[in-house]
Write an enzyme that holds these catalytic residues in place. Structure first.
Site, PDB file in Angstrom:
ATOM      1  N   GLU A  79      20.171  19.155  -9.997  1.00 43.78           N
ATOM      2  CA  GLU A  79      21.464  18.928  -9.323  1.00 43.78           C
ATOM      3  C   GLU A  79      22.837  19.486  -9.773  1.00 43.78           C
ATOM      4  O   GLU A  79      22.947  19.213 -10.914  1.00 43.78           O
ATOM      5  CB  GLU A  79      21.546  17.360  -8.702  1.00 43.78           C
ATOM      6  N   CYS A 142      20.661   8.310  -5.289  1.00 41.14           N
ATOM      7  CA  CYS A 142      20.579   9.197  -6.251  1.00 41.14           C
ATOM      8  C   CYS A 142      21.861   9.784  -6.395  1.00 41.14           C
ATOM      9  O   CYS A 142      22.673   9.969  -7.627  1.00 41.14           O
ATOM     10  CB  CYS A 142      19.544  10.437  -6.281  1.00 41.14           C
ATOM     11  N   HIS A 167      16.105  15.859  -9.462  1.00 38.76           N
ATOM     12  CA  HIS A 167      15.062  15.308  -8.519  1.00 38.76           C
ATOM     13  C   HIS A 167      13.667  16.008  -8.584  1.00 38.76           C
ATOM     14  O   HIS A 167      13.731  17.205  -8.950  1.00 38.76           O
ATOM     15  CB  HIS A 167      15.724  15.827  -7.168  1.00 38.76           C
TER      16      HIS A 167
HETATM   17  N1  PCA Z   1      15.498   8.874  -4.802  1.00 40.65           N
HETATM   18  C1  PCA Z   1      16.313   8.429  -4.237  1.00 40.65           C
HETATM   19  C2  PCA Z   1      16.701   7.152  -4.642  1.00 40.65           C
HETATM   20  C3  PCA Z   1      15.742   6.700  -5.613  1.00 40.65           C
HETATM   21  C4  PCA Z   1      15.060   7.843  -5.794  1.00 40.65           C
HETATM   22  O1  PCA Z   1      14.048   8.152  -6.760  1.00 40.65           O
HETATM   23  C5  PCA Z   1      17.382   9.421  -3.603  1.00 40.65           C
HETATM   24  O2  PCA Z   1      17.133  10.633  -3.600  1.00 40.65           O
HETATM   25  O3  PCA Z   1      18.433   9.097  -3.420  1.00 40.65           O
END
Ligand code: PCA
Length: 202
Positions: A79, A142, A167
């Site tokens: 990200e 997140c 992610h």
């Molecule tokens: N993914 C979510 C919140 C917790 C996670 O593992 C997200 O992408 O916001």
């Protein structure tokens, strides 16, 4: 030796595992030239950042790598940016479902990751792991956590701390009976995180 804090999330949205936490638990410390601290974070808007920020102040790490699941994505997503908005389509694990809420009334509209995002992607690809830079961490927990950690670093002038968000896709057992959903083996995700740590501390 550098101190690295790496976090993963609790399961959410009806899942019984979260690959982010499964992967950080599996990291082989003997492969790494750093002191590694792992932390499981609740998938809750308020408590996620509270717990990570408290831990960050306690440990004073050199690097903070936040990891979360992005089911359906086909690559490790590095990200680039966190934006100042909470806007969820499903409740968090506490039942909170903010819509169009700013995360901080006084914070910037957005903060950039201070991890070497492009270098990380190229190192992952060199190791045959699918990866790309992502320009949106979403508007759920997140993004909220990434925003608040980067905001804290800026506000408290802790800019010696490098921080950012990764992610990761589903792992295969999460996609049984869900047609056409991509998954990546847990060992590959774990290896990716080891490469991300090494790339950042070197
Ligand atoms: N993914 C979510 C919140 C917790 C996670 O593992 C997200 O992408 O916001």
């Amino acid at each position: 030796m550098k101190k690295v804090l790496i976090t993963g999330f609790e399961p959410f949205g009806g899942e019984y595992i979260n690959p982010s936490y499964e992967a950080i638990k599996n990291i082989d410390r003997s492969n790494l030239n750093c002191e590694l601290f792992i932390l499981e974070v609740p998938t809750e808007f308020y408590n996620s950042s509270k717990i990570v920020i408290e831990t960050m102040h306690k440990l004073n790490p050199d690097v903070v790598i936040l990891v979360g699941q992005a089911g359906g994505r086909k690559e490790i997503s590095v990200e680039r940016i966190a934006i100042n908005i909470d806007d969820s389509i499903m409740p968090d694990n506490r039942g909170i479902k903010p819509i169009d809420n700013p995360i901080s009334l006084f914070g910037e509209a957005a903060y950039f990751s201070s991890l070497p995002v492009k270098k990380i992607v190229s190192e992952l690809k060199k190791n045959f792991i699918p990866a790309s830079v992502s320009n949106s961490a979403g508007t759920y927990v997140c993004n909220h956590l990434m925003y608040n950690v980067l905001h804290e670093i800026k506000e408290r002038e802790l800019t010696h701390i490098q921080a950012g968000f990764i992610h990761v896709p589903y792992i295969p057992e999460q996609t049984i009976n869900k047609q056409n959903l991509f998954s990546l083996d847990l060992n590959v995700i774990t290896k990716a995180l080891e490469i991300i740590i090494e790339t950042t501390i070197n």
